[in-house]
Design a protein around this motif. Structure first.
Motif, mmCIF file in Angstrom:
data_model
loop_
_atom_site.group_PDB
_atom_site.id
_atom_site.type_symbol
_atom_site.label_atom_id
_atom_site.label_comp_id
_atom_site.label_asym_id
_atom_site.label_seq_id
_atom_site.Cartn_x
_atom_site.Cartn_y
_atom_site.Cartn_z
ATOM 1 N N MET A 130 0.826 -1.206 0.000
ATOM 2 C CA MET A 130 0.000 0.000 0.000
ATOM 3 C C MET A 130 0.861 1.258 0.000
ATOM 4 O O MET A 130 0.576 2.231 -0.712
ATOM 5 C CB MET A 130 -0.935 -0.005 1.208
ATOM 6 N N THR A 131 1.934 1.237 0.781
ATOM 7 C CA THR A 131 2.832 2.393 0.835
ATOM 8 C C THR A 131 3.512 2.617 -0.509
ATOM 9 O O THR A 131 3.632 3.761 -0.980
ATOM 10 C CB THR A 131 3.890 2.186 1.929
ATOM 11 N N GLU A 132 3.940 1.522 -1.145
ATOM 12 C CA GLU A 132 4.609 1.633 -2.445
ATOM 13 C C GLU A 132 3.660 2.170 -3.506
ATOM 14 O O GLU A 132 4.030 3.035 -4.316
ATOM 15 C CB GLU A 132 5.156 0.264 -2.845
ATOM 16 N N ARG A 133 2.418 1.694 -3.512
ATOM 17 C CA ARG A 133 1.434 2.177 -4.484
ATOM 18 C C ARG A 133 1.090 3.644 -4.243
ATOM 19 O O ARG A 133 0.938 4.427 -5.185
ATOM 20 C CB ARG A 133 0.168 1.311 -4.418
ATOM 21 N N GLN A 134 0.962 4.017 -2.980
ATOM 22 C CA GLN A 134 0.641 5.405 -2.659
ATOM 23 C C GLN A 134 1.775 6.337 -3.071
ATOM 24 O O GLN A 134 1.540 7.429 -3.609
ATOM 25 C CB GLN A 134 0.360 5.544 -1.163
ATOM 26 N N LEU A 135 3.008 5.914 -2.833
ATOM 27 C CA LEU A 135 4.154 6.729 -3.224
ATOM 28 C C LEU A 135 4.219 6.879 -4.742
ATOM 29 O O LEU A 135 4.490 7.973 -5.256
ATOM 30 C CB LEU A 135 5.443 6.104 -2.696
ATOM 31 N N ALA A 136 3.951 5.793 -5.466
ATOM 32 C CA ALA A 136 3.949 5.860 -6.930
ATOM 33 C C ALA A 136 2.871 6.816 -7.435
ATOM 34 O O ALA A 136 3.087 7.575 -8.393
ATOM 35 C CB ALA A 136 3.746 4.464 -7.514
ATOM 36 N N ALA A 137 1.696 6.799 -6.782
ATOM 37 C CA ALA A 137 0.612 7.701 -7.186
ATOM 38 C C ALA A 137 0.981 9.158 -6.916
ATOM 39 O O ALA A 137 0.667 10.054 -7.715
ATOM 40 C CB ALA A 137 -0.670 7.328 -6.443
ATOM 41 N N ILE A 138 1.655 9.402 -5.799
ATOM 42 C CA ILE A 138 2.063 10.775 -5.471
ATOM 43 C C ILE A 138 3.089 11.282 -6.482
ATOM 44 O O ILE A 138 3.011 12.428 -6.955
ATOM 45 C CB ILE A 138 2.628 10.831 -4.040
ATOM 46 N N LEU A 139 4.040 10.437 -6.829
ATOM 47 C CA LEU A 139 5.051 10.835 -7.812
ATOM 48 C C LEU A 139 4.404 11.159 -9.160
ATOM 49 O O LEU A 139 4.744 12.159 -9.804
ATOM 50 C CB LEU A 139 6.088 9.723 -7.969
ATOM 51 N N GLU A 140 3.472 10.327 -9.573
ATOM 52 C CA GLU A 140 2.808 10.561 -10.859
ATOM 53 C C GLU A 140 1.958 11.824 -10.820
ATOM 54 O O GLU A 140 1.867 12.548 -11.812
ATOM 55 C CB GLU A 140 1.943 9.354 -11.219
ATOM 56 N N ARG A 141 1.350 12.093 -9.683
ATOM 57 C CA ARG A 141 0.525 13.295 -9.551
ATOM 58 C C ARG A 141 1.361 14.563 -9.689
ATOM 59 O O ARG A 141 0.863 15.608 -10.118
ATOM 60 C CB ARG A 141 -0.207 13.278 -8.216
ATOM 61 N N HIS A 142 2.627 14.475 -9.363
ATOM 62 C CA HIS A 142 3.530 15.623 -9.479
ATOM 63 C C HIS A 142 4.335 15.587 -10.780
ATOM 64 O O HIS A 142 5.382 16.230 -10.880
ATOM 65 C CB HIS A 142 4.474 15.671 -8.278
ATOM 66 N N GLY A 143 3.835 14.859 -11.766
ATOM 67 C CA GLY A 143 4.452 14.870 -13.089
ATOM 68 C C GLY A 143 5.639 13.951 -13.251
ATOM 69 O O GLY A 143 6.384 14.080 -14.227
ATOM 70 N N ILE A 144 5.839 13.027 -12.317
ATOM 71 C CA ILE A 144 6.968 12.095 -12.387
ATOM 72 C C ILE A 144 6.448 10.755 -12.894
ATOM 73 O O ILE A 144 5.643 10.101 -12.228
ATOM 74 C CB ILE A 144 7.632 11.937 -11.007
ATOM 75 N N LYS A 145 6.896 10.368 -14.076
ATOM 76 C CA LYS A 145 6.393 9.159 -14.716
ATOM 77 C C LYS A 145 7.464 8.072 -14.725
ATOM 78 O O LYS A 145 8.647 8.343 -14.884
ATOM 79 C CB LYS A 145 5.946 9.464 -16.145
ATOM 80 N N GLU A 146 6.988 6.850 -14.571
ATOM 81 C CA GLU A 146 7.894 5.701 -14.522
ATOM 82 C C GLU A 146 8.229 5.223 -15.932
ATOM 83 O O GLU A 146 7.393 5.257 -16.838
ATOM 84 C CB GLU A 146 7.239 4.572 -13.722
ATOM 85 N N ILE A 147 9.469 4.782 -16.109
ATOM 86 C CA ILE A 147 9.931 4.215 -17.380
ATOM 87 C C ILE A 147 10.249 2.745 -17.139
ATOM 88 O O ILE A 147 11.245 2.413 -16.488
ATOM 89 C CB ILE A 147 11.182 4.947 -17.902
ATOM 90 N N THR A 148 9.385 1.868 -17.638
ATOM 91 C CA THR A 148 9.579 0.429 -17.471
ATOM 92 C C THR A 148 9.411 -0.243 -18.830
ATOM 93 O O THR A 148 8.289 -0.569 -19.236
ATOM 94 C CB THR A 148 8.575 -0.158 -16.461
#
Length: 215
Positions: A130-148
C-alpha cells in the motif's frame, strides 16, 4: 533792411510722431517682402526617395525591436514554467530510493512464502504494498512518470542504461530482456534511466545488430 536780415526764418513744421513710427515700421516690412525667396518650390525626387528609405528603415527597426521583445517575453515565461516544473526534481530523485527500497522489500518475500506466512507477516507485506502504491501515485501526480520497458522493446540510450548483455535469447539483439530498476522522468527531463539487461545473440546482425548504449 537791417530788420529784414535779422528776421528769423520760418521753422519747418515737425512731422507727427505717429506718422514717423508708421514709416519706420513699414520700411523693414517692405524690405523683408522684397528679400523673401519663393517658399512653394516642389521637393526633388532624390529627396523624396531618401525620406521613403529612411521611413522604411525606421519601420524595419521597429518591427525587429517588437519581435525581440516578444521573444524575450516568451523565453522568460518558459523559464518561469520550467523553474516551477523542475523545482522538486532533486527531492523527487531522493524519493526514488525510497520507492526502490519498498520494491526490494516486497521482492524478498516470495509468493509461496507469503501464502504460508503468519498473519503478521502478511499484514506487513500488505502495508508495504500500500505504501509503495501510494508513493507511486504521489510521484505521478507531481508529473513524475515511470519508465519500465517491456521485454523485446528496443533499447533506447536516451531512457535506458545497459547493465549487462544476455546471449542466446529469443529477443533480437539490442532489445531489452530484463528490467533491473525502473527509470523515471519529470516532464521531458530524465531523472533516472531504467537499468536493463539487453539481448546479444550470435546472429545479431540479422536480429538488430550491435547494441547502441550511447545517448
Amino acid at each position: 533792411m537791417t530788420d529784414e536780415k535779422n528776421k528769423p526764418e520760418a521753422e519747418t513744421p515737425a512731422e507727427p510722431a505717429e506718422t514717423l513710427a508708421e514709416e519706420l515700421s513699414e520700411e523693414p516690412a517692405a524690405q523683408g517682402e522684397a528679400q523673401d525667396p519663393a517658399q512653394n518650390s516642389a521637393m526633388s525626387e532624390p529627396d523624396i526617395a531618401a525620406i521613403q528609405a529612411e521611413n522604411a528603415d525606421l519601420r524595419d527597426r521597429l518591427l525587429r525591436a517588437a519581435a525581440e521583445m516578444e521573444n524575450t517575453r516568451k523565453r522568460a515565461e518558459r523559464e518561469k514554467q520550467d523553474a516551477a516544473r523542475y523545482a522538486n526534481a532533486g527531492f523527487a530523485r531522493d524519493m526514488l530510493e525510497v520507492s526502490d527500497n519498498l520494491r526490494r522489500a516486497l521482492a524478498t518475500l516470495k509468493e509461496e512464502e507469503r501464502k504460508t506466512a503468519d498473519d503478521s507477516v502478511k499484514a506487513m507485506a500488505e502495508g508495504v504494498e500500500m505504501t509503495e502504491r501510494q508513493l507511486a501515485a504521489i510521484l505521478e501526480r507531481h508529473g513524475i512518470k515511470e519508465i519500465t520497458p517491456k521485454p523485446g522493446e528496443r533499447f533506447d540510450p536516451n531512457h535506458h542504461e545497459a547493465m549487462f548483455e544476455v546471449p542466446g535469447t529469443e529477443h533480437p539483439t539490442g532489445s531489452v530482456v530484463q528490467v533491473l530498476e525502473a527509470g523515471y522522468k519529470i516532464g521531458d527531463r530524465l531523472l533516472r534511466a531504467a537499468r536493463v539487461g539487453v539481448a546479444k545473440n550470435e546472429d545479431g546482425a540479422q536480429n538488430g545488430g550491435k547494441v547502441d548504449t550511447t545517448a
